[in-house]
Motif scaffolding. Structure first.
Motif, PDB file in Angstrom:
ATOM      1  N   ASP A 175       0.863  -1.184   0.000  1.00  0.00           N
ATOM      2  CA  ASP A 175       0.000   0.000   0.000  1.00  0.00           C
ATOM      3  C   ASP A 175       0.896   1.230   0.000  1.00  0.00           C
ATOM      4  O   ASP A 175       1.484   1.582   1.022  1.00  0.00           O
ATOM      5  CB  ASP A 175      -0.898  -0.019   1.234  1.00  0.00           C
ATOM      6  CG  ASP A 175      -2.003   1.032   1.188  1.00  0.00           C
ATOM      7  OD1 ASP A 175      -1.930   1.929   0.327  1.00  0.00           O
ATOM      8  OD2 ASP A 175      -2.928   0.954   2.012  1.00  0.00           O
ATOM      9  N   THR A 225       1.954   5.165  -2.374  1.00  0.00           N
ATOM     10  CA  THR A 225       1.697   6.124  -3.440  1.00  0.00           C
ATOM     11  C   THR A 225       3.023   6.554  -4.041  1.00  0.00           C
ATOM     12  O   THR A 225       3.959   6.900  -3.319  1.00  0.00           O
ATOM     13  CB  THR A 225       0.941   7.358  -2.903  1.00  0.00           C
ATOM     14  OG1 THR A 225      -0.305   6.922  -2.346  1.00  0.00           O
ATOM     15  CG2 THR A 225       0.672   8.360  -4.011  1.00  0.00           C
ATOM     16  N   HIS A 280      -1.803   5.771  -6.525  1.00  0.00           N
ATOM     17  CA  HIS A 280      -1.871   4.930  -5.335  1.00  0.00           C
ATOM     18  C   HIS A 280      -1.943   3.467  -5.775  1.00  0.00           C
ATOM     19  O   HIS A 280      -2.786   3.087  -6.586  1.00  0.00           O
ATOM     20  CB  HIS A 280      -3.109   5.301  -4.512  1.00  0.00           C
ATOM     21  CG  HIS A 280      -3.185   4.620  -3.179  1.00  0.00           C
ATOM     22  ND1 HIS A 280      -4.352   4.526  -2.463  1.00  0.00           N
ATOM     23  CD2 HIS A 280      -2.242   4.000  -2.416  1.00  0.00           C
ATOM     24  CE1 HIS A 280      -4.139   3.885  -1.339  1.00  0.00           C
ATOM     25  NE2 HIS A 280      -2.860   3.544  -1.295  1.00  0.00           N
ATOM     26  N   GLN A 310      -2.066  -0.680  -4.529  1.00  0.00           N
ATOM     27  CA  GLN A 310      -2.340  -1.643  -3.464  1.00  0.00           C
ATOM     28  C   GLN A 310      -2.353  -3.051  -4.049  1.00  0.00           C
ATOM     29  O   GLN A 310      -2.702  -3.237  -5.221  1.00  0.00           O
ATOM     30  CB  GLN A 310      -3.698  -1.357  -2.800  1.00  0.00           C
ATOM     31  CG  GLN A 310      -3.772  -0.014  -2.075  1.00  0.00           C
ATOM     32  CD  GLN A 310      -5.190   0.316  -1.648  1.00  0.00           C
ATOM     33  OE1 GLN A 310      -6.067   0.519  -2.489  1.00  0.00           O
ATOM     34  NE2 GLN A 310      -5.420   0.375  -0.354  1.00  0.00           N
TER      35      GLN A 310
END
Length: 415
Positions: A188, A190, A196, A198
């Motif tokens: 997780d 950015t 972003h 994940q």
């Protein structure tokens, strides 16, 4: 996020519809993931990759743009570039920067960009599906780029980046994905470009079996959303290896390649823009005059202008932006191909006015993904490298699927 399909073991399968398969992925150490992750190989130059990787020995640019580690002036298609990519990847594995999962898994990758999140299943897709048109295409590849990716696979023996596929929305798959994404992701972070990332791991065999079964029995087709060159390269190298293997049985790794499968409703297509190196002997004034036979040409000044609707283009020429609104009769909204803005631009401007007839091979044209923004177009024209730039309004998923299902082909780099 890059995941790699090494050492995959599969049971016998019978391809009724689309095939996806779990695999033992190589994943980066959590604490290094944000440093390893890279932008796609074809959205930036070698010089830009070198700057981004400067001082970062674990950047994945050392694999997908390995010319950055060789002397300046090295031919980007030279064998030593691919050999360097292989050596760098082997170093990452030997140093345990990448660690392999112990059993085949599926993965869920989420990408959030510009406030929109899309969730995809990371799995192996089938070469047989590509050759049999279960994986549906809508675009011809450019020869030199396909050959580049073939050589990368032949020498390194892996798929350097996943391709993006779309599949028809399916409620049960959505529920299974949602069940996992309610939990804390394995990765997780950015990146510097504001995207972003994940990732979740599906290692429950029952869930894996169910998802694979849904695809095999209920998903008739998947659609290439991004990565025609990488898909074609993986499929053609797989076929080469099949034909050279007298003991071929269908479960070898070369029969599969890495893909992220997204529900069609979640995908938002980004524009793919054009740059031309010359005006085919026309002055800027004469070229603008000729464009008036095709478009309403509206000067917009020096401020960047992005097209806001279908059949509208923006053009950057001579330090100024223009809106180009196509006149009736220059497109055919009843034709899956004739309605496309890339067709309109290719036929009326690139072909008829600029004499650029072979988009796959011409050295007078270049393509820039919309993710680079209009500033990239402006920069390359202002530098004198290019004479003019054209920005397009993006195609829709409905247009993509309609074209692929009817067996039509879009011009290269439609998006």
């Amino acid at each position: 996020m890059r995941l790699y399909a090494f050492y995959i073991t599969f049971d016998e399968y019978y391809p009724y519809m689309a095939i996806i398969k779990a695999f033992k992925g190589y994943r980066p150490k959590k604490e290094l993931a944000a440093k390893i992750v890279s932008r796609p190989y074809d959205v930036l130059s070698s010089e830009e990759a070198a700057l981004e990787a400067d001082g970062n020995p674990v950047s994945f640019y050392h694999v997908i743009k390995s010319e950055i580690d060789l002397p300046a002036g090295t031919d980007h298609y030279a064998k030593e570039v691919y050999e360097k990519a292989k050596a760098n990847l082997q170093r990452f594995i030997a140093d345990k920067i990448f660690i392999q999962d112990e059993k085949p898994c599926l993965y869920i990758y989420a990408q959030t960009m510009w406030g929109r999140t899309q969730y995809g299943l990371v799995a192996c897709a089938s070469v047989a599906d590509y050759l049999g048109n279960v994986i549906r295409k809508h675009e011809l590849t450019r020869v030199e780029k396909e050959e580049d990716r073939k050589m990368h696979i032949r020498v390194t023996n892996f798929n350097s980046e996943p391709v993006f596929f779309a599949y028809p929305d399916h409620e049960e798959i959505d529920r299974l994905v949602a069940r996992y994404t309610e939990e804390r992701p394995e990765y997780d972070f950015t990146t510097a470009d504001g995207i972003h990332h994940q990732l979740w791991i599906i290692n429950d065999q029952h869930t894996i079996n169910r998802i694979e079964s849904i695809f095999k029995t209920e998903i008739p087709y998947t659609y290439i959303a991004d990565g025609h060159h990488r898909t074609a390269a993986a499929a053609h190298v797989g076929e080469e290896r099949k034909l050279s293997n007298p003991g071929h049985h269908g479960n070898e790794e070369y029969n599969f390649f890495l893909a992220v499968h997204f529900p069609a409703s979640q995908l938002s297509i980004i524009d793919y823009n054009r740059l031309v190196k010359d005006l085919n002997g026309n002055t800027a004034a004469r070229f603008l005059q000729k464009l008036e036979d095709i478009f309403m040409v509206i000067p917009k000044g020096s401020k960047e202008y992005k097209p806001s609707k279908i059949h509208e283009f923006s053009m950057y020429l001579g330090g100024n932006w223009y809106a180009l609104e196509a006149k009736p009769g220059t497109y055919n909204d009843n034709d899956p191909i004739g309605c496309l803005d890339v067709t309109l631009l290719s036929d009326h401007v690139l072909n008829n006015l600029l004499d650029i007839k072979d988009l796959r091979n011409s050295q007078r044209i270049d393509f820039v993904g919309g993710i680079r923004g209009l500033s990239e177009l402006k920069k390359r024209v202002d530098s004198g490298e290019m004479a003019a730039a054209f920005a397009l309004y993006p195609v829709t998923m409905d247009q993509l699927i309609r074209i692929a299902d009817t067996g039509h082909i879009m011009p290269p780099k439609t998006f």
